[in-house]
Write a protein that holds these residues in place. Structure first.
Motif, PDB file in Angstrom:
ATOM      1  N   VAL A   4       0.837  -1.205   0.000  1.00 24.94           N
ATOM      2  CA  VAL A   4       0.000   0.000   0.000  1.00 24.94           C
ATOM      3  C   VAL A   4       0.870   1.251   0.000  1.00 24.94           C
ATOM      4  N   TYR A   5       1.844   1.300   0.869  1.00 28.96           N
ATOM      5  CA  TYR A   5       2.651   2.517   0.993  1.00 28.96           C
ATOM      6  C   TYR A   5       3.669   2.650  -0.137  1.00 28.96           C
ATOM      7  N   ARG A   6       4.120   1.539  -0.687  1.00 29.81           N
ATOM      8  CA  ARG A   6       4.979   1.639  -1.869  1.00 29.81           C
ATOM      9  C   ARG A   6       4.202   2.281  -3.017  1.00 29.81           C
ATOM     10  N   ALA A   7       2.952   1.833  -3.195  1.00 31.91           N
ATOM     11  CA  ALA A   7       2.126   2.400  -4.267  1.00 31.91           C
ATOM     12  C   ALA A   7       1.849   3.875  -4.029  1.00 31.91           C
ATOM     13  N   LEU A   8       1.609   4.250  -2.767  1.00 27.25           N
ATOM     14  CA  LEU A   8       1.338   5.649  -2.444  1.00 27.25           C
ATOM     15  C   LEU A   8       2.548   6.514  -2.758  1.00 27.25           C
ATOM     16  N   LEU A   9       3.726   6.066  -2.362  1.00 25.72           N
ATOM     17  CA  LEU A   9       4.921   6.854  -2.635  1.00 25.72           C
ATOM     18  C   LEU A   9       5.233   6.914  -4.123  1.00 25.72           C
ATOM     19  N   ASP A  10       4.957   5.834  -4.834  1.00 21.82           N
ATOM     20  CA  ASP A  10       5.161   5.862  -6.280  1.00 21.82           C
ATOM     21  C   ASP A  10       4.293   6.928  -6.935  1.00 21.82           C
ATOM     22  N   TYR A  51       8.643  17.607   2.036  1.00 24.13           N
ATOM     23  CA  TYR A  51       9.218  16.452   2.715  1.00 24.13           C
ATOM     24  C   TYR A  51       8.184  15.355   2.896  1.00 24.13           C
ATOM     25  N   LEU A  52       8.701  14.173   3.210  1.00 21.70           N
ATOM     26  CA  LEU A  52       7.909  13.053   3.710  1.00 21.70           C
ATOM     27  C   LEU A  52       8.344  12.823   5.150  1.00 21.70           C
ATOM     28  N   HIS A  53       7.389  12.776   6.072  1.00 18.61           N
ATOM     29  CA  HIS A  53       7.654  12.561   7.496  1.00 18.61           C
ATOM     30  C   HIS A  53       7.192  11.142   7.806  1.00 18.61           C
ATOM     31  N   LEU A  54       8.142  10.240   8.043  1.00 14.48           N
ATOM     32  CA  LEU A  54       7.840   8.817   8.082  1.00 14.48           C
ATOM     33  C   LEU A  54       8.167   8.213   9.443  1.00 14.48           C
ATOM     34  N   THR A  55       7.188   7.527  10.016  1.00 17.20           N
ATOM     35  CA  THR A  55       7.348   6.857  11.301  1.00 17.20           C
ATOM     36  C   THR A  55       7.673   5.387  11.089  1.00 17.20           C
ATOM     37  N   ASP A  82      12.321   0.140   3.842  1.00 18.36           N
ATOM     38  CA  ASP A  82      11.577  -0.264   2.657  1.00 18.36           C
ATOM     39  C   ASP A  82      11.258   0.911   1.739  1.00 18.36           C
ATOM     40  N   LEU A  83      10.921   2.060   2.333  1.00 15.27           N
ATOM     41  CA  LEU A  83      10.389   3.158   1.538  1.00 15.27           C
ATOM     42  C   LEU A  83      11.395   4.243   1.189  1.00 15.27           C
ATOM     43  N   ARG A  84      12.470   4.351   1.935  1.00 22.07           N
ATOM     44  CA  ARG A  84      13.462   5.382   1.632  1.00 22.07           C
ATOM     45  C   ARG A  84      13.938   5.310   0.178  1.00 22.07           C
ATOM     46  N   PRO A  85      14.212   4.126  -0.377  1.00 21.95           N
ATOM     47  CA  PRO A  85      14.665   4.090  -1.774  1.00 21.95           C
ATOM     48  C   PRO A  85      13.622   4.583  -2.779  1.00 21.95           C
ATOM     49  N   ARG A  86      12.350   4.622  -2.358  1.00 16.03           N
ATOM     50  CA  ARG A  86      11.287   5.032  -3.274  1.00 16.03           C
ATOM     51  C   ARG A  86      10.987   6.526  -3.165  1.00 16.03           C
ATOM     52  N   TRP A  87      11.633   7.198  -2.213  1.00 18.10           N
ATOM     53  CA  TRP A  87      11.353   8.624  -2.003  1.00 18.10           C
ATOM     54  C   TRP A  87      12.620   9.421  -2.288  1.00 18.10           C
ATOM     55  N   HIS A  88      12.563  10.298  -3.278  1.00 12.60           N
ATOM     56  CA  HIS A  88      13.751  11.020  -3.716  1.00 12.60           C
ATOM     57  C   HIS A  88      13.786  12.456  -3.218  1.00 12.60           C
ATOM     58  N   GLY A  89      12.867  12.803  -2.347  1.00 19.71           N
ATOM     59  CA  GLY A  89      12.878  14.123  -1.727  1.00 19.71           C
ATOM     60  C   GLY A  89      13.399  14.053  -0.309  1.00 19.71           C
ATOM     61  N   VAL A  90      13.183  15.115   0.432  1.00 17.56           N
ATOM     62  CA  VAL A  90      13.606  15.187   1.834  1.00 17.56           C
ATOM     63  C   VAL A  90      12.783  14.208   2.661  1.00 17.56           C
ATOM     64  N   LEU A  91      13.443  13.467   3.535  1.00 22.47           N
ATOM     65  CA  LEU A  91      12.744  12.524   4.401  1.00 22.47           C
ATOM     66  C   LEU A  91      13.065  12.826   5.864  1.00 22.47           C
ATOM     67  N   GLY A 118      21.791   6.959   6.215  1.00 24.63           N
ATOM     68  CA  GLY A 118      21.194   7.423   4.974  1.00 24.63           C
ATOM     69  C   GLY A 118      19.698   7.221   4.890  1.00 24.63           C
ATOM     70  N   LEU A 119      19.083   6.704   5.967  1.00 26.47           N
ATOM     71  CA  LEU A 119      17.640   6.475   5.946  1.00 26.47           C
ATOM     72  C   LEU A 119      16.844   7.755   6.179  1.00 26.47           C
ATOM     73  N   ALA A 120      17.504   8.813   6.599  1.00 26.61           N
ATOM     74  CA  ALA A 120      16.805  10.057   6.888  1.00 26.61           C
ATOM     75  C   ALA A 120      17.706  11.248   6.598  1.00 26.61           C
ATOM     76  N   ASP A 121      17.073  12.369   6.267  1.00 25.88           N
ATOM     77  CA  ASP A 121      17.776  13.636   6.117  1.00 25.88           C
ATOM     78  C   ASP A 121      17.637  14.483   7.374  1.00 25.88           C
ATOM     79  N   LEU A 122      16.499  14.333   8.040  1.00 24.60           N
ATOM     80  CA  LEU A 122      16.185  15.052   9.270  1.00 24.60           C
ATOM     81  C   LEU A 122      15.555  14.060  10.231  1.00 24.60           C
ATOM     82  N   VAL A 123      15.585  14.366  11.526  1.00 26.43           N
ATOM     83  CA  VAL A 123      15.026  13.472  12.543  1.00 26.43           C
ATOM     84  C   VAL A 123      14.071  14.272  13.414  1.00 26.43           C
TER      85      VAL A 123
END
Length: 387
Positions: A250-256, A265-269, A279-288, A311-316
């Motif tokens: 579901v979330y892979r499709a949403l990010l695609d 940004y994407l704010h991901l828990t 799983d999702l960081r490789p599918r998101w090419h913006g700020v995470l 490398g899984l996050a740009d900000l925390v």
């Protein structure tokens, strides 16, 4: 990714230059009037925390139809805009940056706690868990079963998000975060047990399940610009009885669908049930922005540094740390001890347990004053003895 630290500046594309990589996470604090206008003390609270690289406010209801609780703030009326303008002015005067998190409650809410006194609407008529819920007068009542949203209700909810986003910009916010996490409306459309619909917004396919989230994001991006819009997601988060047996597809499709739209940004828990970041960081090419403290121990400086190094996050994002330590970046920089949260006043109505936590500088002055007082007392005692 090269070696980075939480306290290093970060040039974050749409976000501009941030002084550090620490984001203040959205946290409900219940400092609003009955009609949803933020109290004057809210401006003090956020201004005290302006040293965060970015502040994301507590969840704000976009319209009374999305009000999830008593004393939650809104962004629907002129009074709301004026109240939030005081907040954004104070944060900007202190050198900070602040986004408004728009949080439609969906099935959350109770007629006794809502301005309109109506029954909340949700993707499906599924009762929120757990029950009972908080209502005015510091009482509890049994949760109510929401009514299922019609297609007109869904279109209205999208318009409500758009109107509130425009109000946020009018109130001086630097941008908006859509709350698609933690059991609220957007998450309710994504999850298995809260969305039992058999139409184009339901179980027909993954494309149907993500449709509402995509429509809201695109509509708000069109209204205020994608560069001023962030999205928060919490795949697999079980809060309030949410169930997602296999969140990955579901979330892979949403990010695609959303990757490449130019969002701020994407704010991901992340959580133990589903490694969303990996799983999702490789599918998101913006700020995470990563959050790893939800439903667990508060995030430490070391945990944040490890996320950046991986490398899984740009900000925390940090939540509880900022509640009781308004200058959390400075405390991390100094290696200073952190203040505990005053749990008894976490959701009180005034400044106690809200704006009365000392900064590191205030704490140092207090210690110095106490030391001076002890020295003066000792000197006086010695003088008395010598005479």
């Amino acid at each position: 990714m090269t070696n980075t630290t939480l306290l290093a500046p970060y040039s974050a594309g749409p976000l501009g230059l941030l002084p550090n990589r620490m984001v203040m996470a959205p946290m409900t604090r219940l400092r609003a009037t009955a009609d949803g206008t933020p109290l004057p003390v809210v401006a003090d609270y956020y201004a005290q925390r302006a040293s965060a690289g970015l502040i994301v406010t507590e969840g704000i209801w976009p319209s009374s139809r999305g009000q999830s609780g008593w004393r939650y703030p809104g962004l629907e009326t002129a009074a709301h805009i004026e109240g939030w303008q005081r907040v954004t002015d104070a944060v900007h005067a202190a050198g900070g940056r602040i986004y408004a998190q728009l949080m439609h409650g969906g099935r959350h809410g109770h007629p006794l706690s809502r301005v309109d006194g109506d029954v909340p609407a949700a993707p499906s008529a599924v009762l929120v868990d757990p029950s009972p819920v908080h209502v005015p007068g510091h009482r509890k009542a049994d949760a109510v079963t929401p009514r299922e949203m019609t297609r007109d209700d869904i279109r209205t909810a999208v318009r409500d998000f758009v109107a509130a986003a425009r109000n946020a910009i009018a109130a001086g916010f630097d941008g908006v975060e859509l709350h698609g996490a933690n059991s609220y409306l957007i998450h309710q459309f994504l999850a298995d047990n809260s969305n039992l619909r058999d139409d184009e917004y339901g179980r027909g396919s993954i494309a149907d399940r993500i449709r509402f989230a995509v429509e809201v994001v695109r509509a708000v991006a069109d209204a205020i610009g994608a560069a001023r819009l962030g999205l928060r997601l919490s795949p697999g988060n079980p809060q309030f009885g949410m169930a997602e047996a296999d969140p990955g597809p579901v979330y892979r499709a949403l990010l695609d669908e959303l990757d490449g739209t130019g969002l701020a940004y994407l704010h991901l828990t992340d959580n133990d049930r589903y490694p969303a970041l990996a799983d999702l960081r490789p599918r998101w090419h913006g700020v995470l922005i990563a959050n790893v403290g939800e439903n667990g121990d508060p995030t430490t400086r070391e945990a944040g540094e490890a996320l950046l190094a991986s490398g899984l996050a740009d900000l925390v994002s940090y939540g509880r740390g900022f509640i009781s330590n308004p200058d959390l970046p400075e405390r991390f920089a100094a290696g200073a001890a952190l203040w505990p949260i005053d749990e008894a006043h976490l959701y009180a109505e005034g400044a106690e347990g809200y704006t009365d936590y000392p900064s590191l500088a205030q704490e140092s002055r207090l210690v110095s004053a106490q030391a001076s007082a002890r020295t003066s007392a000792l000197t006086s005692a010695q003088t008395s003895m010598s005479t």
